[in-house]
Scaffold this active site. Sequence first.
Site, PDB file in Angstrom:
ATOM      1  N   ASP A   1      -0.643   6.962  -4.566  1.00 23.26           N
ATOM      2  CA  ASP A   1       0.435   6.138  -5.089  1.00 23.26           C
ATOM      3  C   ASP A   1       0.276   6.082  -6.609  1.00 23.26           C
ATOM      4  OD1 ASP A   1       2.515   4.195  -5.196  1.00 23.26           O
ATOM      5  OD2 ASP A   1       0.999   2.619  -5.298  1.00 23.26           O
TER       6      ASP A   1
ATOM      7  N   THR B   1       1.690   3.279  -8.990  1.00 28.43           N
ATOM      8  CA  THR B   1       1.475   1.941  -9.520  1.00 28.43           C
ATOM      9  C   THR B   1       0.290   1.254  -8.869  1.00 28.43           C
ATOM     10  OG1 THR B   1       3.852   1.768  -9.879  1.00 28.43           O
ATOM     11  CG2 THR B   1       2.583  -0.271  -9.988  1.00 28.43           C
TER      12      THR B   1
ATOM     13  N   ASP C   1      -2.124   0.847  -2.911  1.00 28.83           N
ATOM     14  CA  ASP C   1      -2.512  -0.560  -3.036  1.00 28.83           C
ATOM     15  C   ASP C   1      -1.426  -1.533  -2.624  1.00 28.83           C
ATOM     16  OD1 ASP C   1      -0.733  -0.210  -5.185  1.00 28.83           O
ATOM     17  OD2 ASP C   1      -1.748  -1.780  -6.339  1.00 28.83           O
TER      18      ASP C   1
END
Length: 763
Positions: free
Chosen positions: A450, A452, A649
Amino acid sequence: MSGQRSEDRSSQQRIPGHSSSVTHLVHDMDEHHAGAGHEHHGHAHHDEDHSAPAEPWPPVPEGTIYTCPMHPEIRQDHPGQCPRCGMTLEPVLPGIDEGENPELADFRRRFWWTLPLTAVVFVLAMFGHGLELMSTSAGNWIEFVLATPVTLWAGFPFFKRCVRSFLNRSPNMWTLIGLGTGAAYFYSVVATVFPGIFPATYSAHGRVGVYFEAAAVIISLTLLGQLLELKARSQTSAAIKALLGLAPKTARRINADGSEEDVPLSHVHVGELLRVRPGEKVPVDGVVTEGASSLDESMITGEPIPVTKRVGDHVVGATMNATGSLVIRSEKVGSQTVLSQIIQMVVQAQRSRAPMQRMADKVAGVFVVAVVGVALLTFIVWGLLGPAPSWVFGFINAVAVLIIACPCALGLATPMSIMVATGRGASNGVLFRDAAAIENLRKVDVLIVDKTGTLTEGRPAFERAVGTNGYAADDVLRLAASIDQGSEHPLAAAIVAAARAKNLALERAEDFESATGIGVRARVDGRKVALGNTALMQTDSVSVDLLATEADSMRSQGASVMYLAVDGRLAGLLSVADPIKATTPEALATLKENGIRVVMATGDGVATAKAVAGKLGVDEFHGEVKPADKLDLVTKLQQGGHVVAMAGDGINDAPALAKADVGVAMGTGTDVAMSSAQVTLVKGDLRGIARARALSAATVANMKQNLGFAFVYNSLGIPLAAGVLYPFTGLLLSPMIAALAMSLSSASVVSNALRLRNARIQV
């Protein structure tokens, strides 16, 4: 600046407790799974044991489907045990308010109540021979009293599973444990109660050698292993429960007469009008019919960029409304909402692959059959060909085969390596949830990341200010911070923090006015100041041509741009971006050197994804991907023969984290992500993946060495116990020598596993 907002990446997104709306959602999900599981339903009923089922893990909604953690193809509509491996079945979808797993509580009670007895009987058996009392038959009775509660009460669940393995014709580790401990215990009982039936070669000072300590130690070790495993498995459902907790409890419904009332979410139907006030969560998926606001859609996109919603725009249930008030028309409710679909994807991903069983389990079936065969052969050969009393010798030697094959070293082989590796990983900032993660990580050849919060910091930071029409960059920053200093918005906070870091004197903002979704206006030091996007500038008739090229360049690098106008004239612009973590370039370079293909997948725009990928040298990237798209990407790579790790996250990463061969969560991210993943990087540092992968390789090598010790021990010990040397030497295996050999084999396994604490981890 109401048009700006960031992703709330903390556990504060979760709503504690539950409501009837969540129960309704659970029922909808269970009905879906009940239909999906019909193809396996009959098989489960045909094979399973119909003894009294275990008490369900309360509270479980009616219609719940149960499955085996090891064999997800086993599905049935009531609790029980798996007909293949004997494990207790679990609900496919857990209840949000279910308490502690009763099996975990039961095993913990059995373990701690009997551990002191195990310790005492072990010490007496190994080191008590110097005591006069222990050198006589009274010593056997003392061990009998100490070991009986451990074996018969603490080990009772294991004997039940052993019996089921025979009834279901599915030999497994429980068969081995049940046979070994049962043989050790009951042989020892007979030797204690009827020592006279044994040949003189098996006794000393009227005391026949016994194996009480072996039975007790194996039961306690097995209970400890089960406690660790059950605790790890309980975390699997934590992700689903956290997702269920995201759903709001109620919705504010607008009735036909214009009145408003709060109703449980389960009472909302398609087509009804609902009001979403500032600071509330959107109750269901729908379309805006009135109002405008900015919504935190990080649950779906994972990105800290505000999303402006106006009339006609679609909104997603469980996303957070910022400052404006909205009226929406519900379009999807219950199990049809995006949140429900994310939950469904996580459930299916977790159950689509069984956890990797221990290496010992892979050969347990063959090993059990072989040991039982050798024991029977020993009994028959000694009975027919041995010296008198031949059948007594045959029985004793057959029991000795079962005892010496008891899986003490075999049972310790993998758990000890896993325990040591888990501690070594924790000291390096890597938390492993289960053995499967340690075993699989070394085989990973593709890592999906991912953006961000994984590659980047996950929070906006001020980059630069540009002035024009006589305004310096610091003037632009000071005025922007002055108008933003009363806001709690993340982008505003980044600008204010940058101004204060430069010790700029901020002015008081008056006549503050929010233009929802486009920016803010206020008076600062007697001047009219406007801060926002291009739409705000157009509304105020401010030309941005002087800085348009500069703004486009900043946007191409993934930054968010805000214009500043003073008294109707353009004064400058500011850029705010999500900075790349300082450790990310080194981490990606190390992973590539180790032959891992890195793929970036982000919910952010393609332009931003391209900019970040370019900075980091990532050749393959995907932008504007939704949770289902990330899940599909993992699935396609797995179907192509790759072993895939997923690092993320956010809530939007949860399905892909659960589906991947190894899910890696950032310790700085959401609870949902950490619950869905098998590995957590405590500091959110991707360099931990390379360290964890090297530790995985060292651990698996250590496990193979331990299994080698265990099988060499059994390969040598079983023939000796069967009496193959008797025709040549006249010697039979003494019980005390067998006990010593068993202890030494276990000690060798433990010592070898402990080497992992100091093993050099190459990255």
